[in-house]
Design a protein around this motif. Structure first.
Motif, mmCIF file in Angstrom:
data_model
loop_
_atom_site.group_PDB
_atom_site.id
_atom_site.type_symbol
_atom_site.label_atom_id
_atom_site.label_comp_id
_atom_site.label_asym_id
_atom_site.label_seq_id
_atom_site.Cartn_x
_atom_site.Cartn_y
_atom_site.Cartn_z
ATOM 1 N N GLU A 57 -16.375 5.555 -24.966
ATOM 2 C CA GLU A 57 -15.434 6.032 -23.968
ATOM 3 C C GLU A 57 -16.034 5.926 -22.563
ATOM 4 O O GLU A 57 -15.350 5.562 -21.606
ATOM 5 N N ASN A 58 -17.339 6.269 -22.463
ATOM 6 C CA ASN A 58 -17.990 6.216 -21.154
ATOM 7 C C ASN A 58 -18.181 4.780 -20.680
ATOM 8 O O ASN A 58 -18.300 4.520 -19.452
ATOM 9 N N ARG A 60 -16.042 2.283 -21.307
ATOM 10 C CA ARG A 60 -14.766 1.557 -21.267
ATOM 11 C C ARG A 60 -14.513 0.959 -19.881
ATOM 12 O O ARG A 60 -14.060 -0.185 -19.742
ATOM 13 N N ALA A 61 -14.844 1.760 -18.804
ATOM 14 C CA ALA A 61 -14.577 1.284 -17.432
ATOM 15 C C ALA A 61 -15.462 0.093 -17.104
ATOM 16 O O ALA A 61 -15.011 -0.920 -16.506
ATOM 17 N N ALA A 64 -14.120 -2.834 -18.610
ATOM 18 C CA ALA A 64 -12.859 -3.300 -18.011
ATOM 19 C C ALA A 64 -13.115 -4.038 -16.702
ATOM 20 O O ALA A 64 -12.442 -5.034 -16.387
ATOM 21 N N PHE A 65 -14.125 -3.545 -15.923
ATOM 22 C CA PHE A 65 -14.435 -4.191 -14.644
ATOM 23 C C PHE A 65 -15.536 -5.241 -14.771
ATOM 24 O O PHE A 65 -16.072 -5.716 -13.780
ATOM 25 N N SER A 70 -23.563 -1.445 -15.019
ATOM 26 C CA SER A 70 -23.059 -0.068 -15.188
ATOM 27 C C SER A 70 -23.050 0.323 -16.672
ATOM 28 O O SER A 70 -23.345 1.460 -17.045
ATOM 29 N N ASP A 132 -7.524 -0.018 -27.082
ATOM 30 C CA ASP A 132 -6.672 0.414 -25.972
ATOM 31 C C ASP A 132 -5.263 -0.074 -26.259
ATOM 32 O O ASP A 132 -5.012 -1.283 -26.267
#
Length: 629
Positions: A57-58, A60-61, A64-65, A70, A132
C-alpha cells in the motif's frame, strides 16, 4: 555378565521407573517442540504477509509515478525486522521495479546453526499481489530467515530433556527406597519358601511386616502351610493304617485260600460219599417201579416216579459239583482223540430228543460241514452239547424249534445253538458263565437247573483248546456257540500238544484293553501273527468279553476313560483264572501290591520280544516234544 533377567527386582523397578519417566518427558518435549515450531512457522508467515500488504500500500504511489527511488526508501523501512533478508517490488508485468537487501551477521561459523540450517528450512518466502479496481498493478515479495525460530525451539527442547533426566534420577532414587516397603517382605517370603522346600518342615511360618497386600499374601501362605501340615500328618496316619490293613488283608487272603481248599475238599468228599447211597437208592426205586416187589397201586407208582426223578436231579447236581471241582483243581481227565464232528453232533441230538419232546420243542440242523475232524474228548463234548441243547429247549416256547448250525471260521469250526426264547437280560449277561448263575434266582423260578452247566461247559471247551460265547438280545432269543480247532492229520504232535490238548493253544488269544487306537496298532505290529489279538476300548466292553469268552492273556492299560483299569483285575481273576495279566503303562504305576499281575511293561521301552515273553508262561515258551495222536 549381568543381564536383565539376572537383575534384582529393586534394580529392575528403578530402571523401569527411570525409563518410563524419561520416555514420558521426551515424548512431551517432542510434541511440545513440534507444536511450537509449527505455530512459530505459521505466525511468521502471517506476519510477513501482513507486512507485505502494508508495504504494498505504501509503495503504490511510487509504482504509479514510476519512482523506483521512492519505492526503495519505502522498502528500507523493513530494516527494523531483523529476520527479513530481502524485499522486492515487481510491476504489473512482473519486472523488478525495486529491491532492497538487508545484510545480516554471518552465522556460518556456528556449528549448531549450520546443522540446523542443513536439517530444517532456512528461509521463508511470501508474496502479496497489489490490485487497483480489479487490475494487478504490482507484487511485493518478502524473504525471511527462520534460524532464530529453530534455535528457540531447540533451546526449549534441551530444557525439557534436562528436566526429564532430573525426573528420571528422582524416580530411580524413590524406586530404590521402595525396597524396604515392597521387595524386602517379598524376599523374606522367598527365603521362607526355600527353607520349607529344603527342610520339608511345614511347621515353619513367614513373618508378617505390614497389613497391606503383601501382608495378605503372607497370611495366605501361612494358611497354606498349615493346611499342608494337617494333610501331611493325616497322610502319615493313613499310611500306618494302610500298612496295618495290608498285613490284615494278607492274613485274610491266606485264610480265604485255606477256606477255599477246605471247601473244595469238603465238596469232593461229600459228593463222593453221597454218590454211593444215591446209586443204591436209584437202583432200588427202579426195581420197585419195574415190579420186582410186586404190583403197586397207581398212587405208589406216582410216588416212586417222583422219588426217582428227584434222585436223578440230585445225581446231576453231584456230577456237576464233581466236574466243577475237577476243572478248578485241574484233575479232570480228558481222553483226547481226533473225531469227526457231525456224527457227534447228530448223536447228541438223538440223545436229547426226548428232553425236547417234553418241552414240545424240536431240534433242526441248519448249515452243516461234513468230514471236519476235531481233537476232543467225545464224552466231554457230548456233555457240553447236552447242556446247550437242554437249555435251548427249556427256554424255548412250545411249538418252536432250536436251530443247530456248524460253520467254518478259518482254522476253527463253530457250533451254534440258537433258540427262540425270551433272550438274556442285559443286566445278567456279564454273569452268564459264572458258577451258580441263573437269570431267575428266586425260590419259585419256573426253570430248573443248578446254574453250573454253562460254567462247566466253558471249562470243558477251554480245556479242549476252544472258546465259548453267546449272542443275545432281550426278547429276540439267544445263540450260544463254541469254537474248536480243526484237526489236520499232517500236523505234528508238538503243534497239537500246544494248540489243542494243552490248556492254551499255540497262538495265544489275547485281549488288549486300550482306549488309544494308535497304541493298539503299535501292539498289533509288535505281535504280528504270533498272537490272536482282540481289542476292547473301554472297561464295559472288556468286562463283557472277559465274562463270555476265553483269553490266554490280557494286556491292560490302567488309564482308561472314567475308570481305572485296576478295577478289571478281579473280573479277570474270576472269569479267566489261567490267563496272564500284563500291564502296559505309560508311567510307573503298579496296581496295589501287584497281585494278579504277571508283568508290568513300559509303553516307551517295550520290545516285541518282551511283550511276547510276558504273554507266554515261562514253562511254555519252547515247543515240547510229543507223539502223534
Amino acid at each position: 555378565m549381568m543381564t536383565w533377567r539376572n537383575l534384582s527386582i529393586v534394580r529392575k523397578l528403578g530402571l523401569l521407573l527411570a525409563f518410563n519417566t524419561l520416555l514420558a518427558v521426551l515424548a512431551i518435549a517432542l510434541v511440545f517442540s513440534v507444536g511450537s515450531a509449527y505455530s512459530r512457522y505459521h505466525d511468521t508467515r502471517a506476519q510477513l504477509l501482513a507486512l507485505a500488504a502494508v508495504v504494498g500500500e505504501n509503495s503504490r504511489a511510487a509504482l504509479a509515478f514510476d519512482d523506483p527511488e521512492s519505492a526503495r526508501q519505502t522498502l528500507s523501512a523493513l530494516a527494523a525486522k531483523e529476520e527479513i533478508d530481502t524485499v522486492r517490488l515487481l510491476d504489473a508485468q512482473g519486472a523488478l521495479f525495486a529491491q532492497v537487501e538487508f545484510p545480516r551477521l554471518d552465522h556460518d561459523g556456528d556449528l549448531l546453526e549450520r546443522l540446523v540450517q542443513a536439517a530444517l528450512p532456512a528461509t521463508l518466502a511470501v508474496q502479496q499481489v497489489m490490485t487497483d479496481g480489479g487490475q494487478i498493478v504490482g507484487r511485493i515479495e518478502l524473504s525471511a530467515h527462520l534460524l532464530h525460530i529453530w534455535l528457540d525451539v531447540l533451546a526449549g527442547q534441551a530444557a525439557m530433556v534436562l528436566l526429564g533426566v532430573v525426573l528420571a534420577a528422582l524416580a530411580v532414587h524413590f524406586g530404590m527406597r521402595l525396597r524396604r516397603i515392597v521387595t524386602d517382605p517379598i524376599l523374606a517370603l522367598a527365603q521362607v519358601t526355600h527353607r520349607v522346600s529344603r527342610e520339608q518342615d511345614y511347621a515353619i511360618r513367614a513373618t508378617k511386616a505390614h497389613n497391606d497386600e503383601i501382608g495378605t499374601l503372607v497370611d495366605h501362605f501361612n494358611h497354606m502351610l498349615a493346611e499342608i501340615q494337617t494333610r501331611d500328618n493325616a497322610l502319615r496316619r493313613e499310611r500306618l493304617f494302610l500298612e496295618q490293613r495290608t498285613v490284615d488283608m494278607q492274613l485274610a487272603r491266606d485264610e480265604a485260600e485255606r477256606a477255599s481248599r477246605v471247601k473244595s475238599e469238603f465238596i469232593s468228599t461229600v459228593s463222593h460219599e453221597l454218590r454211593t447211597p444215591l446209586t443204591a437208592i436209584s437202583g432200588a426205586l427202579g426195581l420197585i417201579a419195574g415190579g420186582a416187589v410186586g404190583p403197586l397201586s397207581p398212587q405208589a407208582l406216582e410216588m416212586v416216579a417222583i422219588a426217582k426223578k428227584n434222585g436223578q436231579r440230585l445225581s446231576y447236581l453231584i456230577n456237576d459239583l464233581l466236574d466243577m471241582e475237577g476243572l478248578m483243581a485241574g484233575k479232570l481227565h480228558f481222553d483226547m482223540r481226533a473225531l469227526e464232528l457231525m456224527p457227534l453232533l447228530e448223536q447228541s441230538l438223538v440223545e436229547n430228543q426226548a428232553y425236547a419232546e417234553q418241552h414240545k420243542v424240536r431240534y433242526a440242523i441248519g448249515p452243516r460241514i461234513d468230514g471236519v475232524r476235531v481233537w476232543v474228548d467225545a464224552q466231554r463234548l457230548q456233555q457240553v452239547l447236552a447242556n446247550l441243547l437242554s437249555n435251548a429247549a427249556k427256554f424255548s416256547p412250545e411249538g418252536s424249534s432250536v436251530e443247530v448250525a456248524v460253520r467254518r471260521r478259518g482254522e476253527m469250526v463253530r457250533v451254534e445253538v440258537r433258540d427262540q426264547g425270551p433272550g438274556i437280560p442285559a443286566s445278567f449277561q456279564d454273569r452268564i458263565f459264572q458258577k451258580f448263575s441263573q437269570a431267575d434266582a428266586s425260590d419259585t423260578r419256573q426253570k430248573g437247573g443248578t446254574g453250573l452247566g454253562l460254567a462247566i461247559s466253558r471249562g470243558l471247551i477251554e480245556r479242549m483248546g476252544g472258546s465259548i460265547g453267546f449272542e443275545s438280545q432281550e426278547g429276540q432269543g439267544s445263540c450260544f456257540f463254541f469254537e474248536l480247532p480243526v484237526w489236520h492229520p499232517q500236523l505234528q504232535s508238538h503243534l497239537l500238544e500246544q494248540r489243542v490238548s494243552a490248556v492254551r493253544p499255540s497262538t495265544p488269544r489275547v485281549l488288549h484293553v486300550e482306549d488309544d487306537e494308535d497304541t493298539h496298532q503299535v501292539v498289533c505290529a509288535m505281535a504280528g501273527d504270533r498272537i490272536d489279538l482282540e481289542h476292547a476300548t473301554n472297561l464295559r466292553e472288556a468286562r463283557a468279553r472277559v465274562a463270555r469268552e476265553h483269553f490266554d492273556a490280557v494286556i491292560l492299560d490302567l488309564t482308561l476313560p472314567n475308570e481305572s483299569g485296576w478295577s478289571l483285575l478281579p473280573a479277570i481273576h474270576e472269569h479267566q483264572p489261567g490267563a496272564r495279566v500284563v500291564v502296559l503303562t505309560g508311567g510307573d504305576e503298579v496296581p496295589g501290591d501287584g497281585q494278579w499281575v504277571d508283568a508290568v511293561l513300559r509303553k516307551s521301552s517295550v520290545s516285541p520280544r518282551q511283550l511276547l515273553d510276558a504273554i507266554t508262561p515261562p514253562d511254555t515258551r519252547s515247543a515240547p516234544e510229543g507223539h502223534t495222536p
